[in-house]
Design a protein around this motif. Structure first.
Motif, mmCIF file in Angstrom:
data_model
loop_
_atom_site.group_PDB
_atom_site.id
_atom_site.type_symbol
_atom_site.label_atom_id
_atom_site.label_comp_id
_atom_site.label_asym_id
_atom_site.label_seq_id
_atom_site.Cartn_x
_atom_site.Cartn_y
_atom_site.Cartn_z
ATOM 1 N N PRO A 194 -3.862 4.928 15.530
ATOM 2 C CA PRO A 194 -5.046 4.549 14.341
ATOM 3 C C PRO A 194 -5.262 3.212 14.277
ATOM 4 O O PRO A 194 -4.469 2.360 15.066
ATOM 5 C CB PRO A 194 -4.193 4.942 13.198
ATOM 6 C CG PRO A 194 -2.902 5.465 13.300
ATOM 7 C CD PRO A 194 -2.781 4.901 14.798
ATOM 8 N N ILE A 195 -6.324 2.782 14.018
ATOM 9 C CA ILE A 195 -6.807 1.378 13.704
ATOM 10 C C ILE A 195 -6.346 1.113 12.320
ATOM 11 O O ILE A 195 -6.318 1.915 11.471
ATOM 12 C CB ILE A 195 -8.148 1.067 13.984
ATOM 13 C CG1 ILE A 195 -9.053 2.104 13.327
ATOM 14 C CG2 ILE A 195 -8.408 0.839 15.671
ATOM 15 C CD1 ILE A 195 -10.417 1.750 13.494
ATOM 16 N N HIS A 251 3.093 -3.488 8.480
ATOM 17 C CA HIS A 251 4.335 -2.840 7.867
ATOM 18 C C HIS A 251 5.062 -2.248 8.826
ATOM 19 O O HIS A 251 4.658 -1.905 10.025
ATOM 20 C CB HIS A 251 4.221 -2.640 6.414
ATOM 21 C CG HIS A 251 3.524 -1.269 6.313
ATOM 22 N ND1 HIS A 251 3.813 -0.174 6.558
ATOM 23 C CD2 HIS A 251 2.134 -1.282 5.891
ATOM 24 C CE1 HIS A 251 2.860 0.689 6.351
ATOM 25 N NE2 HIS A 251 1.899 0.310 5.890
ATOM 26 N N ASP A 282 -1.030 11.605 6.692
ATOM 27 C CA ASP A 282 -2.072 11.390 5.796
ATOM 28 C C ASP A 282 -3.613 11.360 6.284
ATOM 29 O O ASP A 282 -4.467 11.563 5.587
ATOM 30 C CB ASP A 282 -1.873 10.070 5.030
ATOM 31 C CG ASP A 282 -1.576 8.717 6.032
ATOM 32 O OD1 ASP A 282 -1.112 9.218 7.074
ATOM 33 O OD2 ASP A 282 -1.902 7.749 5.434
ATOM 34 N N ILE A 340 7.478 6.996 6.710
ATOM 35 C CA ILE A 340 8.571 6.224 6.473
ATOM 36 C C ILE A 340 8.692 6.002 5.041
ATOM 37 O O ILE A 340 7.592 5.534 4.400
ATOM 38 C CB ILE A 340 8.579 4.968 7.355
ATOM 39 C CG1 ILE A 340 8.576 5.156 8.679
ATOM 40 C CG2 ILE A 340 9.876 4.119 7.073
ATOM 41 C CD1 ILE A 340 8.676 3.941 9.645
ATOM 42 N N TYR A 372 -6.030 -0.626 8.714
ATOM 43 C CA TYR A 372 -6.871 -1.667 7.742
ATOM 44 C C TYR A 372 -6.312 -3.062 7.708
ATOM 45 O O TYR A 372 -5.088 -3.372 7.469
ATOM 46 C CB TYR A 372 -6.521 -1.015 6.481
ATOM 47 C CG TYR A 372 -7.295 0.417 6.146
ATOM 48 C CD1 TYR A 372 -8.660 0.504 6.623
ATOM 49 C CD2 TYR A 372 -6.417 1.388 5.490
ATOM 50 C CE1 TYR A 372 -9.278 1.633 6.301
ATOM 51 C CE2 TYR A 372 -7.240 2.481 5.383
ATOM 52 C CZ TYR A 372 -8.519 2.748 5.743
ATOM 53 O OH TYR A 372 -8.951 3.988 5.528
ATOM 54 N N HIS A 424 2.760 12.061 12.790
ATOM 55 C CA HIS A 424 4.066 11.640 12.364
ATOM 56 C C HIS A 424 4.070 11.748 10.790
ATOM 57 O O HIS A 424 2.973 11.534 10.210
ATOM 58 C CB HIS A 424 4.476 10.424 12.964
ATOM 59 C CG HIS A 424 3.862 9.587 12.675
ATOM 60 N ND1 HIS A 424 3.804 8.782 11.439
ATOM 61 C CD2 HIS A 424 2.755 8.870 13.156
ATOM 62 C CE1 HIS A 424 3.265 7.635 11.349
ATOM 63 N NE2 HIS A 424 2.419 7.797 12.428
ATOM 64 N N ASP A 447 -9.044 -1.635 11.654
ATOM 65 C CA ASP A 447 -10.165 -1.342 10.834
ATOM 66 C C ASP A 447 -10.551 -2.165 9.865
ATOM 67 O O ASP A 447 -9.847 -2.597 8.894
ATOM 68 C CB ASP A 447 -9.488 0.150 10.140
ATOM 69 C CG ASP A 447 -10.666 0.966 9.821
ATOM 70 O OD1 ASP A 447 -12.046 0.758 9.522
ATOM 71 O OD2 ASP A 447 -10.366 2.341 9.233
ATOM 72 N N GLY A 463 -0.626 9.194 11.175
ATOM 73 C CA GLY A 463 0.217 9.637 10.470
ATOM 74 C C GLY A 463 -0.487 10.906 9.582
ATOM 75 O O GLY A 463 -1.529 11.282 9.829
ATOM 76 N N MET A 508 5.897 4.313 2.267
ATOM 77 C CA MET A 508 5.871 2.856 2.396
ATOM 78 C C MET A 508 4.315 2.654 2.488
ATOM 79 O O MET A 508 3.800 2.980 3.563
ATOM 80 C CB MET A 508 6.800 2.076 3.502
ATOM 81 C CG MET A 508 6.601 0.672 3.897
ATOM 82 S SD MET A 508 7.415 0.357 5.270
ATOM 83 C CE MET A 508 8.742 1.410 5.393
HETATM 84 N N1 MSP Z 1 -7.782 2.940 8.966
HETATM 85 C C1 MSP Z 1 -7.201 4.193 8.863
HETATM 86 C C2 MSP Z 1 -7.100 4.791 10.136
HETATM 87 C C3 MSP Z 1 -8.412 5.043 10.862
HETATM 88 S S1 MSP Z 1 -8.131 5.627 12.578
HETATM 89 C C4 MSP Z 1 -9.566 5.870 12.994
HETATM 90 C C5 MSP Z 1 -5.973 3.894 8.252
HETATM 91 N N2 MSP Z 1 -5.210 2.791 8.092
HETATM 92 S S2 MSP Z 1 -3.862 2.566 7.616
HETATM 93 O O1 MSP Z 1 -3.645 1.181 8.080
HETATM 94 O O2 MSP Z 1 -3.777 2.915 6.226
HETATM 95 O O3 MSP Z 1 -2.856 3.524 8.511
HETATM 96 C C6 MSP Z 1 -2.424 3.431 9.655
HETATM 97 C C7 MSP Z 1 -1.551 4.214 10.226
HETATM 98 O O4 MSP Z 1 -0.048 3.777 9.435
HETATM 99 C C8 MSP Z 1 -1.776 5.729 9.877
HETATM 100 O O5 MSP Z 1 -1.329 6.597 10.768
HETATM 101 C C9 MSP Z 1 -0.567 5.842 8.702
HETATM 102 O O6 MSP Z 1 -0.204 7.284 8.609
HETATM 103 C C10 MSP Z 1 0.590 5.207 9.338
HETATM 104 N N3 MSP Z 1 1.466 4.600 8.272
HETATM 105 C C11 MSP Z 1 0.926 4.052 7.076
HETATM 106 N N4 MSP Z 1 2.068 3.751 6.166
HETATM 107 C C12 MSP Z 1 3.018 4.639 6.812
HETATM 108 C C13 MSP Z 1 4.359 4.679 6.508
HETATM 109 N N5 MSP Z 1 4.994 4.441 5.350
HETATM 110 N N6 MSP Z 1 5.071 5.732 7.487
HETATM 111 C C14 MSP Z 1 4.699 5.890 8.563
HETATM 112 N N7 MSP Z 1 3.412 5.673 8.961
HETATM 113 C C15 MSP Z 1 2.561 5.287 8.014
HETATM 114 O O7 MSP Z 1 -5.146 4.981 7.638
#
Ligand code: MSP
Length: 639
Positions: free
Chosen positions: A13-14, A22, A265, A295, A16, A292, A53, A263, A302
Motif C-alpha cells: 500500500p502507499i 511504524h 482495513d 499488529i 500516508y 494481512h 500517499d 492490511g 497499532m
Molecule cells: N494510504 C492508504 C493506502 C492506500 S493504497 C492505495 C493507507 N495508508 S496507511 O498508512 O494508513 O496504511 C498502510 C498500510 O499499513 C495498510 O495496509 C495498513 O493495513 C497497514 N497498517 C497500518 N497499521 C497497521 C497495523 N497496526 N498492523 C499491520 N498493518 C497495519 O491506508
C-alpha cells in the motif's frame, strides 16, 4: 516452486505521509519484499513498488499543526519511509509519491477517460465522514454513542454534505460478482472473499471521487474547485508507478500486478473499488490480493491516529533488521491480528535464532574446524540417518512451497523451523564429536549432511533474513546464483555440494528477558504506547458522580437514550448514551453513576449532549454502570 509468468510485480500500500512509518507500515512492506525475493529466487524478474500517499485532509491538517506546508511535510516524511526501507533491506524498484508529476497526470488522464465514457457525473453527497480514514463511513459502520465513532479506527465521525463527482460504481456490481465467481483465489486468505461478496451483494452505491472541502489534492480535470478524492488518487499509483499512461511499453510489461499486499482495513478499496476502476478503463485486473491482519498493542490496532505506534528504527538498532523481519514473517499471522511485545520478540529471537539455528551452525563449524575439516564434500553414499534427513528436507521443501503458493509465510517458515529441529536432533544423536577420531568417514558424512541441511535452510530463509543468510552461506563458503530457480535446484543438488568452511562470529545474539531491558525513552507523542497517559492527561479528564433522574428514548434511534442527570450543586445536564440495547429505562432511573463531566458538548440527533456515561463491558458483552461503593453527594469528583 511459485507459479505464474516470467515476471512478478508486487506492490505495497502507499503509506500516508502525515507521520513517520511504524511497525505496521513495515509489516506490509516486509511481506511484499519477501514475496518479491521468493520469486526472484524462483528465477523471475521482479518489480516491487512502494511509496507514499501524500494528498488529502489529514496531510493538510498535520502540516498545519506543524507550521509547515503540506509539500514540506510530505517531502520530509516520504524520506523517513525510504530511510526505513533501506535500514530493513527492502529492495524496491520504484518509490512512488502521489505528488509526482507523472502520477498526477496519470490520474487526471484516467478521470478524463471516465468522464468521456460517461462513468463519472456530478451530484451531491452527504454522510458520515471519518477524517482519519479519509472516507465516508456507512451508517452501519458508525458507532452511535455520545460521539458517533467510526468503528474501523474508533475516532469521531462528522456529518458532511457537499457537491461531488461520482464514479458509477453501481454499474459494476454484476461484473464484480462475476469476477469473484471466476476467481475464487483473488483474495488470500479466502475467508476475506466472503466479506467482500456480501458487501457487493448488499448493493453498491456510486462512489464520490472528489471533494470541494479539501485543498491539498490533485485538481479535478475541468473543475478545479474539486480535488480528486484520495482513494481515486491513491489506488491509481499501482498503474502510474509502472508507466501508465506515460510509458505504455513498460506498463504493458508489468501490468497486471501479480500481488497487492495490504492490511485488512483497506480490503474493500482494493477488492471492490479498484477492480471496478480498472474494469471501467478496460485494464486487466490484479491477480491476487494478500490481506494481512493487524499488529496490535494490547487490545488496539497499532496506528498513528491512536498514537500507540512502535518505532521500527529503534527495533532495528536493538535487535537487527533481519531479526525483526524474521519475527514479523514468522510470528505475525497473515490471517489474524497479532499482538506485538518485546518480551515475545526476544523470546523468539533467543529460541528460534540464537538456539535453534545459530547454535547449530556454531557447533558444526567449531567441531569441523577443530578437527581440521574445512573442505566438506558430498558423501559418496548416504546411510540411513542421512537418507532420513534428506527425506525430511524434501518434504520440508514441498510443504514450504505449498504454503508459499498462498503466501502463508508464517506457516511456510514453520516447516523450515521444524526441519531445523530435525537437523539439531540428527546432529545430537549422531554425536559427531565422538566420531572425529574413531570413525573419520562417518564424522565427515555427518558434517556434510549438516552443511547440506544448513545450505538449504539458508536459501529458504534468505528472502526473510537476506543479510544474515548471506553470512551463513559465507561461513559455508557457498552462495546462490540469481536467474536460476534456486528451489528447483535445491531439490536436485541439495546433497551434491562441496563446502569450504570459514571461521565466523556467532550469527545471532541472545537477549536477557525484555522485562529487564528498559524501554527506550519516549521521544515523541506518536511513539508512546496507547496504554500510557501522562499524569497531566489524566488530570484533564473530570469524572463526576451524578444521579440519572430521567431516561427517554430518542425517536429513530435504536441505540440512544436521552438521560437527565443531576450533578447536585453543579446543576442538571442532558447526556445522550448509546446503551438502549443493554438497559431498560427503569434500570437506570434513580441510579448513581460516573460521568465524564468535561467532555466537549456535542449535538447528537438534535440534542446537545453534555458529558458521557461510563460503563464496563463484561465477557458476555453486557454492560454495567460504573458507580461508587456507597452513595455520595451528586457532583462528587473522582480523584
Ligand atoms: N494510504 C492508504 C493506502 C492506500 S493504497 C492505495 C493507507 N495508508 S496507511 O498508512 O494508513 O496504511 C498502510 C498500510 O499499513 C495498510 O495496509 C495498513 O493495513 C497497514 N497498517 C497500518 N497499521 C497497521 C497495523 N497496526 N498492523 C499491520 N498493518 C497495519 O491506508
Amino acid at each position: 516452486m511459485v507459479s505464474g509468468g516470467p515476471k512478478f510485480y508486487v506492490t505495497t500500500p502507499i503509506y500516508y505521509a502525515n507521520a513517520k512509518p511504524h511497525l505496521g507500515s513495515l509489516y506490509s512492506t516486509v511481506l511484499a519484499d519477501v514475496a518479491a525475493r521468493i520469486h526472484k529466487m524462483s528465477g523471475k524478474e521482479t518489480f516491487l513498488l512502494t511509496g507514499t500517499d501524500e494528498h488529502g485532509q489529514k496531510i493538510a491538517q498535520a502540516a498545519e499543526a506543524l507550521g509547515k506546508t503540506p509539500q514540506q511535510l510530505v517531502d520530509q516524511e516520504s524520506q523517513e519511509f525510504k530511510k526505513l526501507w533501506d535500514v530493513y533491506g527492502i529492495r524496491y524498484n520504484h518509490f512512488i509519491r502521489t505528488t509526482d508529476e507523472s502520477h498526477v497526470r496519470g490520474v487526471q488522464a484516467w478521470i478524463l477517460q471516465l468522464i468521456k465514457q460517461g462513468d463519472i457525473y456530478k451530484g451531491t453527497y452527504s454522510g458520515w465522514y471519518c477524517v482519519p480514514c479519509e472516507t465516508y463511513v456507512a451508517d452501519k459502520d458508525v458507532e452511535i454513542g455520545v460521539v458517533p465513532q467510526c468503528i474501523s479506527c474508533s475516532r469521531p465521525t462528522t456529518e458532511l454534505s457537499e457537491e461531488s463527482y461520482f464514479f458509477r460504481l453501481s454499474a459494476y456490481q454484476d461484473k464484480l460478482l462475476a469476477f469473484y465467481k471466476d476467481h475464487p483465489d483473488f483474495i488470500t486468505p479466502v475467508e476475506r472473499m466472503q466479506e467482500v461478496i456480501s458487501f457487493v451483494v448488499g448493493g453498491l452505491k456510486d462512489l464520490s471521487i472528489s471533494r470541494t472541502t479539501v485543498t491539498w489534492g490533485i485538481p479535478f480535470p475541468g473543475d478545479e474547485r474539486h480535488k480528486v478524492y484520495v482513494w481515486a488518487d491513491a489506488l491509481n499509483n499501482y498503474i502510474t508507478g509502472v508507466g501508465y499512461p506515460h510509458n505504455m511499453p513498460e506498463f504493458n510489461y508489468w501490468w497486471p500486478a501479480d500481488l497487492h499486499v495490504l492490511g485488512k482495513d483497506i480490503v474493500r478499496f482494493h477488492a471492490v473499488y479498484w477492480p471496478a476502476f480498472l474494469m471501467a478503463t478496460d485494464l486487466p485486473l490484479p491477480l491476487r490480493l494478500l490481506v494481512h491482519g493487524w499488529i496490535k498493542v494490547g487490545e488496539q490496532k497499532m496506528s498513528k491516529s491512536l498514537g500507540n505506534v512502535i518505532d521500527p528504527f529503534t527495533l532495528a538498532q536493538t535487535y537487527g533488521p533481519d531479526q525483526v523481519r524474521y519475527y514479523l514473517i514468522r510470528h505475525m499471522s497473515i490471517t489474524q491480528d497479532s499482538p506485538f511485545s518485546r518480551e515475545d520478540l526476544e523470546k523468539r529471537l533467543n529460541s528460534d535464532l540464537a538456539n535453534d539455528l545459530g547454535n547449530l551452525l556454531n557447533r558444526m563449524l567449531t567441531l569441523a574446524l577443530k578437527h581440521g575439516l574445512s573442505t566438506v564434500i558430498a558423501p559418496s553414499q548416504l546411510q540411513g540417518p542421512e537418507l532420513d534427513l534428506r527425506d525430511k528436507l524434501w518434504s520440508m521443501l514441498n510443504d514450504f512451497s505449498i504454503d508459499m503458493e498462498d503466501y502463508f509465510f508464517n506457516r511456510a517458515y514453520l516447516h523450515v523451523w521444524k526441519f531445523i529441529s530435525s537437523v539439531n536432533a540428527y546432529f545430537h544423536t549422531q554425536e559427531p564429536w565422538k566420531l572425529a577420531d574413531k570413525e573419520p568417514e562417518r564424522f565427515k558424512a555427518v558434517i556434510s549432511a549438516t552443511c547440506h541441511s544448513l545450505y538449504a535452510i539458508a536459501l529458504t530463509v534468505w528472502p526473510v533474513m537476506p543479510r544474515k543468510m548471506e553470512e551463513l552461506l559465507a561461513a559455508l563458503g557457498a552462495s546462490w546464483e540469481p536467474g536460476t530457480n534456486v528451489f528447483e535446484r535445491l531439490s536436485v543438488d541439495a546433497w551434491l555440494k562441496t563446502f569450504t568452511l570459514q571461521p565466523h562470529v556467532p550469527l545471532f545474539e541472545r537477549y536477557e528477558t525484555a522485562t529487564q531491558t528498559p524501554e527506550p525513552p519516549c521521544q515523541e507523542k506518536t511513539s508512546c504506547p496507547a496504554s500510557y497517559a501522562s499524569f497531566d492527561d489524566f488530570l484533564r479528564i473530570e469524572l463526576r458522580v451524578g444521579t440519572i433522574e430521567d431516561c427517554q428514548e430518542i425517536p429513530k434511534s435504536d441505540k440512544l437514550y436521552k438521560l437527565t442527570v443531576d450533578f447536585g450543586s453543579l446543576g442538571k445536564r442532558l447526556i445522550c448514551s448509546g446503551i438502549k440495547q443493554y438497559f431498560k429505562p427503569e434500570e437506570l432511573i434513580s441510579r448513581q453513576a460516573v460521568f465524564v463531566y468535561n467532555l466537549q458538548p456535542r449535538a447528537i440527533m438534535g440534542i446537545q449532549s453534555q458529558g458521557m456515561l461510563l460503563t464496563a463491558q463484561d465477557t458476555d458483552n453486557k454492560l454495567s454502570l460504573v458507580t461508587t461503593t456507597k452513595p455520595v453527594v451528586n457532583g462528587s469528583l473522582l480523584k
